[in-house]
Design a protein around this motif. Structure first.
Motif, PDB file in Angstrom:
ATOM      1  N   SER A   1       0.965  -1.123   0.073  1.00  0.00           N
ATOM      2  CA  SER A   1      -0.125  -0.178  -0.094  1.00  0.00           C
ATOM      3  C   SER A   1       0.729   1.225   0.062  1.00  0.00           C
ATOM      4  O   SER A   1       2.101   1.127   0.466  1.00  0.00           O
ATOM      5  CB  SER A   1      -1.060   0.084   1.240  1.00  0.00           C
ATOM      6  OG  SER A   1      -0.222   0.055   2.439  1.00  0.00           O
ATOM      7  N   ARG A   2       0.437   2.584  -0.308  1.00  0.00           N
ATOM      8  CA  ARG A   2       1.278   3.340  -0.686  1.00  0.00           C
ATOM      9  C   ARG A   2       1.317   4.608   0.580  1.00  0.00           C
ATOM     10  O   ARG A   2       1.407   5.834   0.315  1.00  0.00           O
ATOM     11  CB  ARG A   2       0.940   4.084  -1.924  1.00  0.00           C
ATOM     12  CG  ARG A   2       0.954   3.200  -3.158  1.00  0.00           C
ATOM     13  CD  ARG A   2       2.041   2.593  -3.365  1.00  0.00           C
ATOM     14  NE  ARG A   2       2.268   1.780  -4.523  1.00  0.00           N
ATOM     15  CZ  ARG A   2       3.276   0.908  -4.553  1.00  0.00           C
ATOM     16  NH1 ARG A   2       4.005   0.436  -3.797  1.00  0.00           N
ATOM     17  NH2 ARG A   2       3.458   0.428  -5.932  1.00  0.00           N
ATOM     18  N   GLN A  60       1.965  -0.697   6.921  1.00  0.00           N
ATOM     19  CA  GLN A  60       1.465  -0.681   5.453  1.00  0.00           C
ATOM     20  C   GLN A  60       1.004  -2.170   5.422  1.00  0.00           C
ATOM     21  O   GLN A  60       1.181  -3.066   5.902  1.00  0.00           O
ATOM     22  CB  GLN A  60       2.653  -0.402   4.694  1.00  0.00           C
ATOM     23  CG  GLN A  60       3.287   0.830   4.673  1.00  0.00           C
ATOM     24  CD  GLN A  60       4.236   1.108   3.663  1.00  0.00           C
ATOM     25  OE1 GLN A  60       4.193   0.883   2.594  1.00  0.00           O
ATOM     26  NE2 GLN A  60       5.565   1.281   4.012  1.00  0.00           N
ATOM     27  N   TYR A  98      -0.442  -6.364  -0.510  1.00  0.00           N
ATOM     28  CA  TYR A  98      -1.152  -7.303  -1.457  1.00  0.00           C
ATOM     29  C   TYR A  98      -0.627  -8.161  -2.126  1.00  0.00           C
ATOM     30  O   TYR A  98       0.617  -7.778  -3.006  1.00  0.00           O
ATOM     31  CB  TYR A  98      -1.831  -6.378  -2.335  1.00  0.00           C
ATOM     32  CG  TYR A  98      -2.473  -4.945  -1.594  1.00  0.00           C
ATOM     33  CD1 TYR A  98      -3.816  -5.193  -1.026  1.00  0.00           C
ATOM     34  CD2 TYR A  98      -2.004  -3.940  -1.280  1.00  0.00           C
ATOM     35  CE1 TYR A  98      -4.606  -4.303  -0.332  1.00  0.00           C
ATOM     36  CE2 TYR A  98      -2.812  -2.881  -0.902  1.00  0.00           C
ATOM     37  CZ  TYR A  98      -4.133  -2.957  -0.415  1.00  0.00           C
ATOM     38  OH  TYR A  98      -4.806  -2.064   0.232  1.00  0.00           O
ATOM     39  N   PHE A 132      -4.044 -10.122   1.669  1.00  0.00           N
ATOM     40  CA  PHE A 132      -3.396  -9.150   2.207  1.00  0.00           C
ATOM     41  C   PHE A 132      -2.846  -9.187   3.579  1.00  0.00           C
ATOM     42  O   PHE A 132      -3.434  -9.790   4.523  1.00  0.00           O
ATOM     43  CB  PHE A 132      -4.005  -7.621   2.334  1.00  0.00           C
ATOM     44  CG  PHE A 132      -5.516  -7.657   2.607  1.00  0.00           C
ATOM     45  CD1 PHE A 132      -6.063  -7.372   3.789  1.00  0.00           C
ATOM     46  CD2 PHE A 132      -6.134  -8.327   1.835  1.00  0.00           C
ATOM     47  CE1 PHE A 132      -7.534  -7.113   4.227  1.00  0.00           C
ATOM     48  CE2 PHE A 132      -7.846  -8.434   2.051  1.00  0.00           C
ATOM     49  CZ  PHE A 132      -8.407  -7.723   3.216  1.00  0.00           C
ATOM     50  N   VAL A 140      -1.059  -0.628  -7.736  1.00  0.00           N
ATOM     51  CA  VAL A 140      -1.901   0.239  -6.588  1.00  0.00           C
ATOM     52  C   VAL A 140      -1.548   1.603  -6.804  1.00  0.00           C
ATOM     53  O   VAL A 140      -0.346   1.906  -7.358  1.00  0.00           O
ATOM     54  CB  VAL A 140      -1.257  -0.060  -5.411  1.00  0.00           C
ATOM     55  CG1 VAL A 140      -1.765   0.746  -3.975  1.00  0.00           C
ATOM     56  CG2 VAL A 140      -1.335  -1.805  -4.877  1.00  0.00           C
ATOM     57  N   GLY A 146      -2.638   5.366  -2.638  1.00  0.00           N
ATOM     58  CA  GLY A 146      -3.082   4.249  -1.912  1.00  0.00           C
ATOM     59  C   GLY A 146      -4.816   3.784  -1.894  1.00  0.00           C
ATOM     60  O   GLY A 146      -4.942   2.754  -1.342  1.00  0.00           O
ATOM     61  N   LEU A 172      -6.837  -0.398  -6.354  1.00  0.00           N
ATOM     62  CA  LEU A 172      -6.175  -1.116  -6.774  1.00  0.00           C
ATOM     63  C   LEU A 172      -6.425  -1.555  -8.262  1.00  0.00           C
ATOM     64  O   LEU A 172      -7.607  -1.276  -8.622  1.00  0.00           O
ATOM     65  CB  LEU A 172      -6.142  -2.597  -6.292  1.00  0.00           C
ATOM     66  CG  LEU A 172      -6.220  -2.539  -4.493  1.00  0.00           C
ATOM     67  CD1 LEU A 172      -6.411  -3.907  -3.889  1.00  0.00           C
ATOM     68  CD2 LEU A 172      -4.958  -1.980  -4.110  1.00  0.00           C
ATOM     69  N   SER A 219      -9.588   0.325  -2.385  1.00  0.00           N
ATOM     70  CA  SER A 219      -8.711  -0.328  -1.461  1.00  0.00           C
ATOM     71  C   SER A 219      -9.315  -0.355  -0.030  1.00  0.00           C
ATOM     72  O   SER A 219      -9.102  -1.242   0.760  1.00  0.00           O
ATOM     73  CB  SER A 219      -7.246   0.187  -1.148  1.00  0.00           C
ATOM     74  OG  SER A 219      -7.357   1.571  -0.969  1.00  0.00           O
ATOM     75  N   THR A 258     -11.235   5.489   3.522  1.00  0.00           N
ATOM     76  CA  THR A 258      -9.808   5.071   3.901  1.00  0.00           C
ATOM     77  C   THR A 258      -9.677   5.002   5.242  1.00  0.00           C
ATOM     78  O   THR A 258      -9.106   4.368   5.839  1.00  0.00           O
ATOM     79  CB  THR A 258      -9.132   6.555   3.507  1.00  0.00           C
ATOM     80  OG1 THR A 258      -9.011   6.737   2.026  1.00  0.00           O
ATOM     81  CG2 THR A 258      -7.457   5.997   3.675  1.00  0.00           C
TER      82      THR A 258
END
Length: 404
Positions: A261-262, A268, A271, A284, A308, A312, A315, A329, A382
């Motif tokens: 993930s970013r 984090q 994936y 994940f 990704v 973030g 995907l 995500s 998020t």
């Protein structure tokens, strides 16, 4: 029976050769100093800094370009066959206003009898590293003296990547987020990691996997993840250059791609795509405990490309049937699916730096851009994802405490 031709739409263009790799050009970092260094104006001793090349210049090309017109690099070809299919790198322009890819490339560079199979675009503007059948080569941005909007060329660099000559085909290439490290994964299972641009060796593991299929850096710079055609997915600590976690497959699983993930944080999510029977899934892992914290069924078709977004939030999944799906995500639900986006397997997926667009490419010689529509409640989703992850980690440690 041959499949019918796809009706071409403005966001989709055919460029005359099978496309194996694609990546967006970091226009905000490509500068006039990149052109100067490419012409042989090397910095004085002690001035070169790891991870900083073309991105450290003064007058940036971004100062003259329209932010709604962005550039994408594509590579591929017919290889060394006598089919007449060319091997090339090209740069095309995408216009957000008209949602169209340029029919005529901004620039095109032939690569003789060898097709670029994978590419890694340096985030600081140092150019593009491409893997070929036996070696890797560096290509540099060539900025015209008259800095017109989005006018950019590519040329073969005078700098030879000696450490990547005659090493066989590299199936995976990646720079870390600040461009200070380059990692390559070979068909023979050899994993190599270098400082950039000095090419000083950080990690050299000849038997990392049977075949290195994919690799990715964590956004905080601590880890490199790699996976192969068999065995576990491995997480490497870049400080010690050792394996910090081996993520085992469960019965029937065949790992495909791996991406962190970013988010710029220690917790984090990693994936990993897998095929289990006739079901494609995304698994994940939590990057603190390296335990599985979830699995999501996403398709009944094998996944042929995965990525990704830089923010973030999304995907991207491409499959062998040519379908492209964008997944949130936050809840791993599909936001958009483009059925038959391509006539063949999707070979590459890449989100733009601002996460507004996704480029997909295929063996069908076609590149297509899908615009990511911002949905209401993205911020809320998020936070929901972060809450779910935290609760999953907490539940794991509570169970562990009870067992003890």
């Amino acid at each position: 029976m041959a499949r019918g031709r796809q009706r071409e739409i403005p966001c989709s263009k055919t460029y005359g050769f099978p496309i194996f790799c694609a990546s967006w050009v970091p226009l905000d970092r490509v500068s006039t100093s990149a052109a100067a260094s490419a012409e042989g104006d090397a910095p004085a001793e002690g001035e070169e800094k790891e991870g900083q090349g073309g991105g450290g210049g003064s007058a940036s090309l971004a100062q003259t370009h329209d932010p709604n017109r962005i550039l994408v690099a594509l590579g591929g070809g017919g290889g060394d066959s006598r089919s007449g299919v060319p091997n090339a790198l090209l740069v095309a322009e995408f216009d957000f206003a008209s949602r169209s890819l340029s029919e005529t490339p901004v620039c095109r560079l032939g690569t003789d009898m060898d097709a670029p199979y994978r590419m890694a675009v340096h985030p600081g503007g140092d150019g593009v590293v491409c893997s070929f059948t036996k070696s890797c080569r560096l290509f540099e941005w060539d900025i015209p003296e008259k800095k017109e909007s989005n006018k950019l060329n590519l040329k073969t660099s005078a700098k030879k990547l000696v450490q990547l000559e005659d090493v066989g085909q590299q199936l995976a290439l990646a720079f870390n987020f600040d461009g200070s490290i380059l990692a390559t994964g070979a068909e023979d299972g050899h994993l190599r990691v270098f400082k950039w641009p000095s090419m000083e060796n950080i990690l050299d593991q000849s038997d990392a996997h049977t075949t290195v299929k994919d690799l990715d850096f964590s956004s905080n710079g601590k880890f490199l993840v790699s996976l192969g055609s068999s065995g576990p997915c491995k997480v490497w600590d870049l400080t010690s250059s050792t394996v910090t976690a081996s993520l085992a497959r469960e019965s029937g699983e065949n790992f495909g791609f791996c991406r962190f993930s970013r988010i710029m944080a220690d917790n984090q999510v990693l994936y990993v795509t897998t095929m289990n029977g006739n079901q494609a899934k995304i698994i994940f892992w939590d990057s603190l405990s390296w335990k599985r914290i979830g699995t999501k069924n996403v398709s009944r078709e094998p996944i042929s490309a995965f990525n990704v977004s830089m923010d973030g939030k999304h995907l991207a999944i491409g499959n062998l049937d040519g379908d492209v799906t964008i997944v949130r995500s936050s809840d791993l639900q599909a936001q958009l699916t483009v059925k038959k986006a391509h006539l063949g397997a999707v070979t590459a997926l890449a989100f733009s730096q601002d996460s507004r667009a996704l480029i997909s490419a295929s063996f069908d010689s076609n590149a297509r851009v899908t615009v990511i529509e911002r949905q209401k409640g993205d911020g809320f989703n998020t936070w929901v994802l972060l809450l779910v992850i935290i609760l999953a980690i907490l539940a794991y440690y509570l169970r562990l405490k009870e067992m003890l």
